[in-house]
Design a protein around this motif. Structure first.
Motif, PDB file in Angstrom:
ATOM      1  N   VAL A 133     -21.736  48.096  98.961  1.00 19.87           N
ATOM      2  CA  VAL A 133     -22.486  47.362  97.944  1.00 19.87           C
ATOM      3  C   VAL A 133     -22.433  48.100  96.612  1.00 19.87           C
ATOM      4  O   VAL A 133     -22.176  47.509  95.552  1.00 19.87           O
ATOM      5  CB  VAL A 133     -23.941  47.143  98.398  1.00 19.87           C
ATOM      6  N   ASN A 134     -22.642  49.404  96.638  1.00 18.14           N
ATOM      7  CA  ASN A 134     -22.639  50.183  95.396  1.00 18.14           C
ATOM      8  C   ASN A 134     -21.247  50.267  94.784  1.00 18.14           C
ATOM      9  O   ASN A 134     -21.101  50.269  93.550  1.00 18.14           O
ATOM     10  CB  ASN A 134     -23.204  51.579  95.656  1.00 18.14           C
ATOM     11  N   LEU A 135     -20.228  50.321  95.624  1.00 20.60           N
ATOM     12  CA  LEU A 135     -18.852  50.286  95.112  1.00 20.60           C
ATOM     13  C   LEU A 135     -18.614  48.991  94.340  1.00 20.60           C
ATOM     14  O   LEU A 135     -18.058  48.995  93.234  1.00 20.60           O
ATOM     15  CB  LEU A 135     -17.875  50.417  96.273  1.00 20.60           C
ATOM     16  N   LEU A 136     -19.048  47.869  94.912  1.00 24.05           N
ATOM     17  CA  LEU A 136     -18.873  46.581  94.255  1.00 24.05           C
ATOM     18  C   LEU A 136     -19.693  46.491  92.974  1.00 24.05           C
ATOM     19  O   LEU A 136     -19.250  45.918  91.969  1.00 24.05           O
ATOM     20  CB  LEU A 136     -19.262  45.453  95.213  1.00 24.05           C
ATOM     21  N   LEU A 137     -20.893  47.066  92.985  1.00 28.41           N
ATOM     22  CA  LEU A 137     -21.744  47.036  91.796  1.00 28.41           C
ATOM     23  C   LEU A 137     -21.121  47.775  90.617  1.00 28.41           C
ATOM     24  O   LEU A 137     -21.464  47.531  89.460  1.00 28.41           O
ATOM     25  CB  LEU A 137     -23.116  47.641  92.109  1.00 28.41           C
ATOM     26  N   ASN A 138     -20.206  48.682  90.892  1.00 26.78           N
ATOM     27  CA  ASN A 138     -19.543  49.430  89.833  1.00 26.78           C
ATOM     28  C   ASN A 138     -18.321  48.715  89.276  1.00 26.78           C
ATOM     29  O   ASN A 138     -17.695  49.216  88.332  1.00 26.78           O
ATOM     30  CB  ASN A 138     -19.159  50.821  90.338  1.00 26.78           C
ATOM     31  N   LEU A 139     -17.974  47.567  89.847  1.00 24.32           N
ATOM     32  CA  LEU A 139     -16.838  46.791  89.357  1.00 24.32           C
ATOM     33  C   LEU A 139     -17.289  45.863  88.221  1.00 24.32           C
ATOM     34  O   LEU A 139     -18.477  45.551  88.097  1.00 24.32           O
ATOM     35  CB  LEU A 139     -16.231  45.986  90.502  1.00 24.32           C
ATOM     36  N   PRO A 140     -16.345  45.396  87.389  1.00 22.30           N
ATOM     37  CA  PRO A 140     -16.712  44.625  86.192  1.00 22.30           C
ATOM     38  C   PRO A 140     -17.034  43.147  86.462  1.00 22.30           C
ATOM     39  O   PRO A 140     -16.436  42.244  85.862  1.00 22.30           O
ATOM     40  CB  PRO A 140     -15.484  44.786  85.292  1.00 22.30           C
ATOM     41  N   PHE A 141     -17.963  42.893  87.385  1.00 20.61           N
ATOM     42  CA  PHE A 141     -18.459  41.529  87.562  1.00 20.61           C
ATOM     43  C   PHE A 141     -19.181  41.095  86.287  1.00 20.61           C
ATOM     44  O   PHE A 141     -19.853  41.905  85.637  1.00 20.61           O
ATOM     45  CB  PHE A 141     -19.406  41.455  88.752  1.00 20.61           C
ATOM     46  N   SER A 142     -19.071  39.826  85.961  1.00 15.68           N
ATOM     47  CA  SER A 142     -19.723  39.311  84.753  1.00 15.68           C
ATOM     48  C   SER A 142     -21.232  39.267  84.893  1.00 15.68           C
ATOM     49  O   SER A 142     -21.962  39.325  83.894  1.00 15.68           O
ATOM     50  CB  SER A 142     -19.189  37.912  84.444  1.00 15.68           C
ATOM     51  N   LEU A 143     -21.716  39.136  86.120  1.00 14.24           N
ATOM     52  CA  LEU A 143     -23.150  39.078  86.393  1.00 14.24           C
ATOM     53  C   LEU A 143     -23.397  39.666  87.778  1.00 14.24           C
ATOM     54  O   LEU A 143     -22.673  39.342  88.721  1.00 14.24           O
ATOM     55  CB  LEU A 143     -23.641  37.630  86.333  1.00 14.24           C
ATOM     56  N   LYS A 144     -24.408  40.528  87.876  1.00 15.87           N
ATOM     57  CA  LYS A 144     -24.728  41.183  89.146  1.00 15.87           C
ATOM     58  C   LYS A 144     -26.185  40.878  89.479  1.00 15.87           C
ATOM     59  O   LYS A 144     -27.090  41.249  88.724  1.00 15.87           O
ATOM     60  CB  LYS A 144     -24.488  42.691  89.045  1.00 15.87           C
ATOM     61  N   ILE A 145     -26.370  40.222  90.614  1.00 16.84           N
ATOM     62  CA  ILE A 145     -27.687  39.706  90.992  1.00 16.84           C
ATOM     63  C   ILE A 145     -28.110  40.293  92.329  1.00 16.84           C
ATOM     64  O   ILE A 145     -27.299  40.385  93.258  1.00 16.84           O
ATOM     65  CB  ILE A 145     -27.654  38.176  91.080  1.00 16.84           C
TER      66      ILE A 145
END
Length: 232
Positions: free
Chosen positions: A33-45
């Motif tokens: 989850v934290n790895l994905l949170l560090n990627l450049p998603f336009s919005l993180k919810i």
């Protein structure tokens, strides 16, 4: 076509990791989850179950003998149309507002989260999905989270869903996202199931595919496409 992906982390809360409704190995998905949170998603919810004490999903709020957590089921009626019903499993008391179990776990890297969506606040209806209660004739607007509107206002095209649990809230959230018109993916390594066997995880995979939701891997092409946004 534009590509504006959102990451939705479903119900990564204490009660689902170590509390009254702990998902097997649920806490172990934190690094993914934290790895994905560090990627450049336009919005993180991040979403949270945020129940009142009298919530209809709690076994203790139903009469004996049909009030055994995990094994008893209840038929819930649409508050605005009693002819529309939904059969739900009854659960232990969990994620009650104001209790430690409602909190997002400390391993969850909240500094990278743009918005927290609370759901399940209407005591009359179950709400696995982070979008809506499971009624459509009509939608129970009093229970709506506003997530769909937020995604549309943000110009989101694709939703990547992780969190807990695969066979309940992750599944329902992903299917609703797909039905709302977003290309939707569940990242396998970023979720765990209440039932990791064929009747839980296995059945859920089939249901997601039938709904048009893609199951992807954290090292797959779909996540690589998100990573590539950092170069643009």
């Amino acid at each position: 076509m534009s590509f504006r992906p959102a990451l939705i982390v479903v119900d990564f809360q204490e009660d689902f990791c170590s509390g009254s409704l702990a998902v097997p190995e649920g806490r172990t998905i934190a690094p993914i989850v934290n790895l994905l949170l560090n990627l450049p998603f336009s919005l993180k919810i991040a979403t949270k179950d945020f129940h009142p004490q009298d919530h209809i999903s709690f076994a203790t709020n139903h009469p004996v003998p049909n009030n055994v957590p995990f094994t008893s089921f209840e038929t819930i009626k649409n508050p605005n149309n009693p002819n529309e019903t939904f059969v739900t499993r009854l659960w232990p008391v969990h994620c009650v507002q104001g209790t430690p179990g409602v909190e997002l776990i400390p391993e969850f890297d909240l500094k990278n989260v743009d918005k927290i969506i609370e759901k399940g606040m209407d005591s009359r209806v179950e709400m696995y999905s982070a979008f809506e209660a499971p009624f459509r004739d009509p939608i129970v607007k009093e229970a709506s989270s506003g997530l769909g509107q937020l995604l549309r206002e943000s110009g989101i095209t694709d939703c990547f869903v992780v969190g807990l649990a695969m066979d309940y809230c992750v599944k329902s959230t992903a299917i609703d996202a797909q039905n709302e018109g977003f290309r939707t993916y569940v990242v396998r390594e970023g979720t765990k199931a209440v039932d990791p066997g064929p009747e839980g995880w296995g059945k859920t995979e089939k249901e997601l595919k039938e709904a048009g939701v893609q199951l992807v891997n954290v090292d797959g092409a779909e996540i690589d496409k998100v990573k590539a946004l950092a170069q643009m």
